[in-house]
Scaffold this motif. Sequence first.
Motif, PDB file in Angstrom:
ATOM      1  N   GLY A  29       0.810  -1.214   0.000  1.00  0.00           N
ATOM      2  CA  GLY A  29       0.000   0.000   0.000  1.00  0.00           C
ATOM      3  C   GLY A  29       0.840   1.259   0.000  1.00  0.00           C
ATOM      4  O   GLY A  29       2.029   1.248  -0.325  1.00  0.00           O
ATOM      5  N   ASP A  30       0.201   2.360   0.390  1.00  0.00           N
ATOM      6  CA  ASP A  30       0.860   3.666   0.358  1.00  0.00           C
ATOM      7  C   ASP A  30       2.035   3.765   1.326  1.00  0.00           C
ATOM      8  O   ASP A  30       3.037   4.410   1.031  1.00  0.00           O
ATOM      9  CB  ASP A  30      -0.149   4.772   0.673  1.00  0.00           C
ATOM     10  N   PHE A  31       1.904   3.124   2.483  1.00  0.00           N
ATOM     11  CA  PHE A  31       2.969   3.206   3.490  1.00  0.00           C
ATOM     12  C   PHE A  31       4.261   2.574   2.962  1.00  0.00           C
ATOM     13  O   PHE A  31       5.329   3.190   2.998  1.00  0.00           O
ATOM     14  CB  PHE A  31       2.523   2.516   4.785  1.00  0.00           C
ATOM     15  N   GLY A  32       4.185   1.336   2.457  1.00  0.00           N
ATOM     16  CA  GLY A  32       5.357   0.666   1.912  1.00  0.00           C
ATOM     17  C   GLY A  32       5.896   1.385   0.694  1.00  0.00           C
ATOM     18  O   GLY A  32       7.117   1.483   0.507  1.00  0.00           O
ATOM     19  N   TYR A  33       4.982   1.902  -0.139  1.00  0.00           N
ATOM     20  CA  TYR A  33       5.375   2.634  -1.334  1.00  0.00           C
ATOM     21  C   TYR A  33       6.221   3.850  -0.960  1.00  0.00           C
ATOM     22  O   TYR A  33       7.280   4.090  -1.541  1.00  0.00           O
ATOM     23  CB  TYR A  33       4.135   3.070  -2.114  1.00  0.00           C
ATOM     24  N   SER A  34       5.767   4.615   0.022  1.00  0.00           N
ATOM     25  CA  SER A  34       6.484   5.844   0.387  1.00  0.00           C
ATOM     26  C   SER A  34       7.839   5.530   1.034  1.00  0.00           C
ATOM     27  O   SER A  34       8.820   6.229   0.783  1.00  0.00           O
ATOM     28  CB  SER A  34       5.636   6.712   1.317  1.00  0.00           C
ATOM     29  N   ILE A  35       7.898   4.483   1.838  1.00  0.00           N
ATOM     30  CA  ILE A  35       9.179   4.128   2.468  1.00  0.00           C
ATOM     31  C   ILE A  35      10.195   3.690   1.413  1.00  0.00           C
ATOM     32  O   ILE A  35      11.342   4.131   1.412  1.00  0.00           O
ATOM     33  CB  ILE A  35       8.981   3.024   3.528  1.00  0.00           C
ATOM     34  N   LEU A  36       9.778   2.813   0.488  1.00  0.00           N
ATOM     35  CA  LEU A  36      10.713   2.322  -0.516  1.00  0.00           C
ATOM     36  C   LEU A  36      11.078   3.415  -1.524  1.00  0.00           C
ATOM     37  O   LEU A  36      12.218   3.479  -1.977  1.00  0.00           O
ATOM     38  CB  LEU A  36      10.153   1.095  -1.236  1.00  0.00           C
ATOM     39  N   LYS A  37      10.137   4.288  -1.832  1.00  0.00           N
ATOM     40  CA  LYS A  37      10.434   5.361  -2.781  1.00  0.00           C
ATOM     41  C   LYS A  37      11.511   6.291  -2.230  1.00  0.00           C
ATOM     42  O   LYS A  37      12.372   6.759  -2.982  1.00  0.00           O
ATOM     43  CB  LYS A  37       9.173   6.164  -3.093  1.00  0.00           C
ATOM     44  N   MET A  38      11.489   6.522  -0.927  1.00  0.00           N
ATOM     45  CA  MET A  38      12.485   7.393  -0.307  1.00  0.00           C
ATOM     46  C   MET A  38      13.844   6.713  -0.164  1.00  0.00           C
ATOM     47  O   MET A  38      14.867   7.386  -0.097  1.00  0.00           O
ATOM     48  CB  MET A  38      12.003   7.852   1.071  1.00  0.00           C
ATOM     49  N   SER A  39      13.876   5.375  -0.131  1.00  0.00           N
ATOM     50  CA  SER A  39      15.135   4.705   0.176  1.00  0.00           C
ATOM     51  C   SER A  39      15.771   3.972  -1.004  1.00  0.00           C
ATOM     52  O   SER A  39      16.928   3.589  -0.925  1.00  0.00           O
ATOM     53  CB  SER A  39      14.940   3.716   1.327  1.00  0.00           C
ATOM     54  N   LEU A  40      15.054   3.780  -2.110  1.00  0.00           N
ATOM     55  CA  LEU A  40      15.576   3.011  -3.246  1.00  0.00           C
ATOM     56  C   LEU A  40      16.209   3.922  -4.288  1.00  0.00           C
ATOM     57  O   LEU A  40      15.617   4.925  -4.683  1.00  0.00           O
ATOM     58  CB  LEU A  40      14.448   2.201  -3.898  1.00  0.00           C
ATOM     59  N   SER A  41      17.409   3.570  -4.697  1.00  0.00           N
ATOM     60  CA  SER A  41      18.039   4.271  -5.815  1.00  0.00           C
ATOM     61  C   SER A  41      18.844   3.252  -6.612  1.00  0.00           C
ATOM     62  O   SER A  41      19.403   2.311  -6.065  1.00  0.00           O
ATOM     63  CB  SER A  41      18.931   5.414  -5.344  1.00  0.00           C
ATOM     64  N   ILE A  42      18.882   3.456  -7.914  1.00  0.00           N
ATOM     65  CA  ILE A  42      19.609   2.562  -8.810  1.00  0.00           C
ATOM     66  C   ILE A  42      20.946   3.225  -9.097  1.00  0.00           C
ATOM     67  O   ILE A  42      21.010   4.290  -9.704  1.00  0.00           O
ATOM     68  CB  ILE A  42      18.807   2.306 -10.099  1.00  0.00           C
ATOM     69  N   ARG A  43      22.015   2.590  -8.654  1.00  0.00           N
ATOM     70  CA  ARG A  43      23.348   3.178  -8.776  1.00  0.00           C
ATOM     71  C   ARG A  43      24.053   2.779 -10.069  1.00  0.00           C
ATOM     72  O   ARG A  43      24.727   3.591 -10.677  1.00  0.00           O
ATOM     73  CB  ARG A  43      24.222   2.775  -7.583  1.00  0.00           C
ATOM     74  N   VAL A  44      23.933   1.512 -10.459  1.00  0.00           N
ATOM     75  CA  VAL A  44      24.637   1.017 -11.644  1.00  0.00           C
ATOM     76  C   VAL A  44      23.695   0.144 -12.448  1.00  0.00           C
ATOM     77  O   VAL A  44      22.986  -0.692 -11.880  1.00  0.00           O
ATOM     78  CB  VAL A  44      25.884   0.184 -11.253  1.00  0.00           C
ATOM     79  N   LEU A  45      23.661   0.345 -13.747  1.00  0.00           N
ATOM     80  CA  LEU A  45      22.932  -0.541 -14.658  1.00  0.00           C
ATOM     81  C   LEU A  45      23.936  -0.954 -15.720  1.00  0.00           C
ATOM     82  O   LEU A  45      24.266  -0.191 -16.616  1.00  0.00           O
ATOM     83  CB  LEU A  45      21.729   0.163 -15.270  1.00  0.00           C
ATOM     84  N   ASP A  46      24.460  -2.171 -15.573  1.00  0.00           N
ATOM     85  CA  ASP A  46      25.539  -2.654 -16.423  1.00  0.00           C
ATOM     86  C   ASP A  46      25.108  -3.958 -17.066  1.00  0.00           C
ATOM     87  O   ASP A  46      24.901  -4.944 -16.371  1.00  0.00           O
ATOM     88  CB  ASP A  46      26.791  -2.881 -15.562  1.00  0.00           C
ATOM     89  N   GLU A  47      24.935  -3.965 -18.367  1.00  0.00           N
ATOM     90  CA  GLU A  47      24.514  -5.124 -19.153  1.00  0.00           C
ATOM     91  C   GLU A  47      23.533  -6.035 -18.416  1.00  0.00           C
ATOM     92  O   GLU A  47      22.348  -5.962 -18.614  1.00  0.00           O
ATOM     93  CB  GLU A  47      25.726  -5.920 -19.634  1.00  0.00           C
TER      94      GLU A  47
END
Length: 146
Positions: A29-47
Motif C-alpha cells: 500500500g501507500d505506506f510501503g510505497y512511500s518508504i521504498l520510494k524514499m530509500s531506493l536508488s539505482i546506482r549502476v545498470l551494467d549489461e
Amino acid sequence: MVTNDESQPTPRKSAIFQEFMKLTSEMFGDFGYSILKMSLSIRVLDEDVVVLRVAEGGSKYFGAVLPCVHKIDKQPMVLQTIFIGRSMRSCEKRLIKIRRDELHSALAKCTRTETRNQLLNAIQQICGKPARIFTDEQRNDQQTSS
C-alpha cells in the motif's frame, strides 16, 4: 538479471524503479510505497547487473518485493541476488571481482591467439600489471645480496 529466452536484458533505470514501486504499492500500500520510494536508488545498470541502494528502513520491503519481479519493461526476467553489502565500495569491489572472473573463464575457453591477447589486455587493465614472479634461485640471490 536473467531473461527467460537467454537474450540480453535491456531495461532502463526508470523502468526498473517503476516495476519495484508498482509491486511495492500492490503488496504494502501507500505506506510501503512511500518508504521504498524514499530509500531506493539505482546506482549502476551494467549489461546484466544492477546495483541498487536501499536505505535500512526500506530493506524489509525491498527484500519482500525482490522475488516477485518477473518482468521489467515488458521483458520477462528474473533478478538474482549476487551480493548484499553495507557500502557502495564493497558492492563495487564485488562487481569488479565478478567481471574479472568472467574474463578469466572466457580466457580459459579461448582458442584464437588474437582474442586471447585482447582478453589478456582487458584483464591487465582491470588488475594492473602482473607482479614479477621470481624463481627460487632469484629469490635466494636477492636474499643473500640484502
